[in-house]
Design a protein around this motif. Structure first.
Motif, PDB file in Angstrom:
ATOM      1  N   ASN A  91     -24.819  -3.133   7.602  1.00 58.27           N
ATOM      2  CA  ASN A  91     -23.510  -2.907   8.252  1.00 58.27           C
ATOM      3  C   ASN A  91     -23.455  -1.543   8.946  1.00 58.27           C
ATOM      4  O   ASN A  91     -22.604  -0.724   8.633  1.00 58.27           O
ATOM      5  CB  ASN A  91     -22.358  -2.957   7.239  1.00 58.27           C
ATOM      6  CG  ASN A  91     -22.425  -4.173   6.350  1.00 58.27           C
ATOM      7  OD1 ASN A  91     -22.894  -5.214   6.799  1.00 58.27           O
ATOM      8  ND2 ASN A  91     -21.976  -4.055   5.107  1.00 58.27           N
ATOM      9  N   GLY A  92     -24.361  -1.284   9.854  1.00 62.18           N
ATOM     10  CA  GLY A  92     -24.345   0.012  10.532  1.00 62.18           C
ATOM     11  C   GLY A  92     -25.177   1.016   9.765  1.00 62.18           C
ATOM     12  O   GLY A  92     -26.394   0.908   9.733  1.00 62.18           O
ATOM     13  N   HIS A  93     -24.494   1.977   9.129  1.00 63.46           N
ATOM     14  CA  HIS A  93     -25.241   3.053   8.485  1.00 63.46           C
ATOM     15  C   HIS A  93     -25.043   3.112   6.974  1.00 63.46           C
ATOM     16  O   HIS A  93     -25.136   4.171   6.371  1.00 63.46           O
ATOM     17  CB  HIS A  93     -24.846   4.402   9.116  1.00 63.46           C
ATOM     18  CG  HIS A  93     -25.340   4.541  10.522  1.00 63.46           C
ATOM     19  ND1 HIS A  93     -24.551   4.962  11.560  1.00 63.46           N
ATOM     20  CD2 HIS A  93     -26.556   4.287  11.063  1.00 63.46           C
ATOM     21  CE1 HIS A  93     -25.265   4.967  12.666  1.00 63.46           C
ATOM     22  NE2 HIS A  93     -26.481   4.568  12.402  1.00 63.46           N
ATOM     23  N   GLN A  94     -24.780   1.962   6.334  1.00 63.70           N
ATOM     24  CA  GLN A  94     -24.644   1.960   4.871  1.00 63.70           C
ATOM     25  C   GLN A  94     -25.984   1.658   4.208  1.00 63.70           C
ATOM     26  O   GLN A  94     -26.707   0.789   4.671  1.00 63.70           O
ATOM     27  CB  GLN A  94     -23.663   0.874   4.434  1.00 63.70           C
ATOM     28  CG  GLN A  94     -22.225   1.258   4.602  1.00 63.70           C
ATOM     29  CD  GLN A  94     -21.335   0.052   4.364  1.00 63.70           C
ATOM     30  OE1 GLN A  94     -21.740  -0.907   3.725  1.00 63.70           O
ATOM     31  NE2 GLN A  94     -20.140   0.121   4.901  1.00 63.70           N
ATOM     32  N   PRO A  95     -26.306   2.383   3.127  1.00 62.82           N
ATOM     33  CA  PRO A  95     -27.582   2.089   2.453  1.00 62.82           C
ATOM     34  C   PRO A  95     -27.589   0.699   1.816  1.00 62.82           C
ATOM     35  O   PRO A  95     -26.608   0.291   1.202  1.00 62.82           O
ATOM     36  CB  PRO A  95     -27.666   3.170   1.377  1.00 62.82           C
ATOM     37  CG  PRO A  95     -26.340   3.819   1.304  1.00 62.82           C
ATOM     38  CD  PRO A  95     -25.574   3.510   2.535  1.00 62.82           C
ATOM     39  N   ILE A 276     -25.878  10.477   3.074  1.00 61.68           N
ATOM     40  CA  ILE A 276     -24.924  11.516   2.651  1.00 61.68           C
ATOM     41  C   ILE A 276     -23.587  11.273   3.343  1.00 61.68           C
ATOM     42  O   ILE A 276     -22.523  11.328   2.718  1.00 61.68           O
ATOM     43  CB  ILE A 276     -25.443  12.932   2.991  1.00 61.68           C
ATOM     44  CG1 ILE A 276     -26.764  13.217   2.268  1.00 61.68           C
ATOM     45  CG2 ILE A 276     -24.391  13.980   2.625  1.00 61.68           C
ATOM     46  CD1 ILE A 276     -27.316  14.625   2.483  1.00 61.68           C
ATOM     47  N   VAL A 277     -23.642  10.973   4.646  1.00 57.51           N
ATOM     48  CA  VAL A 277     -22.407  10.731   5.405  1.00 57.51           C
ATOM     49  C   VAL A 277     -21.643   9.560   4.778  1.00 57.51           C
ATOM     50  O   VAL A 277     -20.425   9.602   4.615  1.00 57.51           O
ATOM     51  CB  VAL A 277     -22.732  10.440   6.892  1.00 57.51           C
ATOM     52  CG1 VAL A 277     -21.479  10.053   7.659  1.00 57.51           C
ATOM     53  CG2 VAL A 277     -23.400  11.652   7.538  1.00 57.51           C
ATOM     54  N   ASP A 278     -22.383   8.533   4.354  1.00 60.78           N
ATOM     55  CA  ASP A 278     -21.738   7.353   3.761  1.00 60.78           C
ATOM     56  C   ASP A 278     -21.057   7.710   2.429  1.00 60.78           C
ATOM     57  O   ASP A 278     -19.999   7.170   2.111  1.00 60.78           O
ATOM     58  CB  ASP A 278     -22.797   6.259   3.545  1.00 60.78           C
ATOM     59  CG  ASP A 278     -22.166   4.966   3.065  1.00 60.78           C
ATOM     60  OD1 ASP A 278     -21.370   4.393   3.823  1.00 60.78           O
ATOM     61  OD2 ASP A 278     -22.441   4.555   1.918  1.00 60.78           O
ATOM     62  N   SER A 279     -21.666   8.623   1.662  1.00 64.57           N
ATOM     63  CA  SER A 279     -21.100   8.981   0.350  1.00 64.57           C
ATOM     64  C   SER A 279     -19.926   9.944   0.458  1.00 64.57           C
ATOM     65  O   SER A 279     -19.038   9.922  -0.388  1.00 64.57           O
ATOM     66  CB  SER A 279     -22.159   9.665  -0.522  1.00 64.57           C
ATOM     67  OG  SER A 279     -23.231   8.827  -0.742  1.00 64.57           O
TER      68      SER A 279
END
Ligand code: SAJ
Length: 422
Positions: A91-95, A276-279
């Motif tokens: 979904n884009g940039h989620q791990p 990191i951005v996701d968290s």
């Protein structure tokens, strides 16, 4: 004193798992490598490697011949389990932690009291705790660490890899290691294991700190490369040579600006900062902007090539030939994953900025799909490219390109994104 070394099962035989398996086997451990791809498993059992990395083929061959390294499709009992599977995006940039979850399910049936489970895959903060929960869900008969002082049947630790592609075999042994346990006992056990084959220092911490340490290392590099890339745009606007500028600034004893380039590639530095951005999306502002700066650099290069091709077309009164030197994501390796150079070449072809697009890449035998299917694009030798091109675009600072004589570039428009011909 017992000479028995623990048996190690390594899940995931890629860029990290395979070299680690070979190093452990050559150090006397019995190692079983687990991978879901039959071609990879069969190849390794014949002593062959599926990735190009200096010194790895000999190491794997002798480990397999010694009988201490075997590859299998299904996990089996061991003393230590080491997980080194990919953590891509969703979904884009989620791990996407699916591969770690699958690895947990693969090893769970074989776990016995006293086992140590190590996660090496790059992971967002909290993944080792999730791994413990996934294993616990499969094995209610075993006690997993639940708090810092809890006593458990199974120990779990996060021990990030930090080896540089191109120097994996030596860095695997020589780099310091961070060993993050779910409990201090877990960290201590992981340290004992790593100290059996690592010459660098082994430092204990908790799992969450170790997870963020790995992400921090690659984000530090990404932010610093973004600074260099931003400087290259500013210098271009102001008519200043960015390479001379950086060289001069770096004469300050506390300044060390990295090198601008056509963008940041590979499967680590361009990926990990997003974890990191996701968290922490509201706090990770600089890290996000650095990613955006680096991600936008290929498009900037493409615009430069378009402008140069247009000028050359006017000057020569005919369609122009463009040569791009390099496809790999960095110098002296064959790895094309997430390569900004590949992205640039593909866009030049798509936009038809040339009547012929010559590509030089000394580390590959053939162009990758879909470039190979494009009649406009040809893989050629360096001397052919330099003889026939009107516009030369240097994308990778491979050693073969550094020695190009300046006379060979005379009369061509040169776009040197790595500053090796300045
Ligand atoms: N790059 C620049 N300018 C520079 C340095 C690099 O544009 O001054 C570009 C390269 O051309 C390449 C990209 O950045 O496209 C990444 O290359 P790299 O050599 O910096 O790093 P990787 O991706 O090969 O390996 C990194 C390493 N991390 C750090 O150096 C902090 C390695 O130690 C990690 O183990 C690896 O990521 C990983 O697996 O995470």
């Amino acid at each position: 004193m017992s000479l028995h070394k623990p048996k190690v099962a390594i899940v995931g035989l890629g860029y990290i798992g395979l070299p680690t398996a070979a190093v452990l086997a050559s150090g006397g451990h019995e190692v079983v490598g687990v991978d879901v791809i039959p071609r990879v498993v069969d190849g390794i059992n014949r002593g062959e490697v599926h990735i190009v990395e200096p010194d790895l083929d000999g190491l794997v061959r002798s480990a397999v011949m010694s009988g201490r390294l075997r590859a299998v499709l299904v996990a089996e009992p061991a003393d230590i389990y080491l997980i080194a599977v990919p953590t891509p995006f969703k979904n884009g940039h989620q791990p996407d932690l699916t591969y770690i979850e699958e690895a947990a399910r693969a090893i769970a049936p074989h776990l016995r009291s006293g086992n140590l489970v190590i996660l090496e895959s790059t992971s967002p903060v909290g993944t080792t705790e999730k791994l413990a929960a996934w294993l616990a869900a499969e094995r209610s008969d075993l006690a997993f660490p639940s708090g810092p002082q809890s006593l458990a049947d199974i120990n779990l630790a996060y021990c990030p890899e930090r080896v540089l592609p191109g120097s994996i075999v030596s860095e695997l042994v020589n780099n310091d290691r961070v060993l993050g346990g779910l409990t201090p006992q877990c960290a201590a056990r992981a340290r004992k294991f790593y100290e059996s084959f690592v010459r660098g220092q082994c430092i204990e911490t908790d799992a969450r700190t170790a997870e963020l340490t790995k992400l921090t290392e690659n984000s530090f590099r990404d932010v610093n490369i973004a600074f260099a890339n931003e400087l290259s745009l500013i210098c271009d606007e102001l008519g200043i040579n960015v390479w001379e500028l950086i060289e001069l600034a770096n004469r300050h004893p506390r300044v060390n600006v990295l090198k601008p380039g056509p963008g940041v590639g590979g499967h680590c530095i361009a990926v990990d900062p997003w974890f990191i951005v996701d968290s922490a999306p509201a706090s990770a502002r600089l890290i996000r902007v650095a990613r955006e700066v680096n991600n936008s650099k290929p498009e900037w290069v493409i615009e430069k090539v378009a402008a140069a091709a247009e000028l050359a077309r006017h000057r020569l009164g005919r369609e122009v030939v463009v040569a791009c030197l390099g496809l790999a994501f960095k110098a002296n390796i064959d790895d094309l994953r997430e390569s900004p150079s590949l992205e640039i070449v593909a866009r030049i072809a798509e936009l038809r900025l040339a009547c012929r697009l010559l590509v030089v890449e000394p580390y590959v035998e053939a162009l990758p799909i879909p470039l190979s299917a494009n009649a406009l694009v040809e893989l050629v030798e360096l001397d052919v490219a330099l003889t026939e091109a009107d516009v030369v675009v240097l994308l990778v600072d491979h050693v073969q390109f550094r020695s190009v004589a300046r006379e060979a570039l005379e009369g061509r428009t040169v776009i040197d994104t790595r500053g090796i011909w300045r």
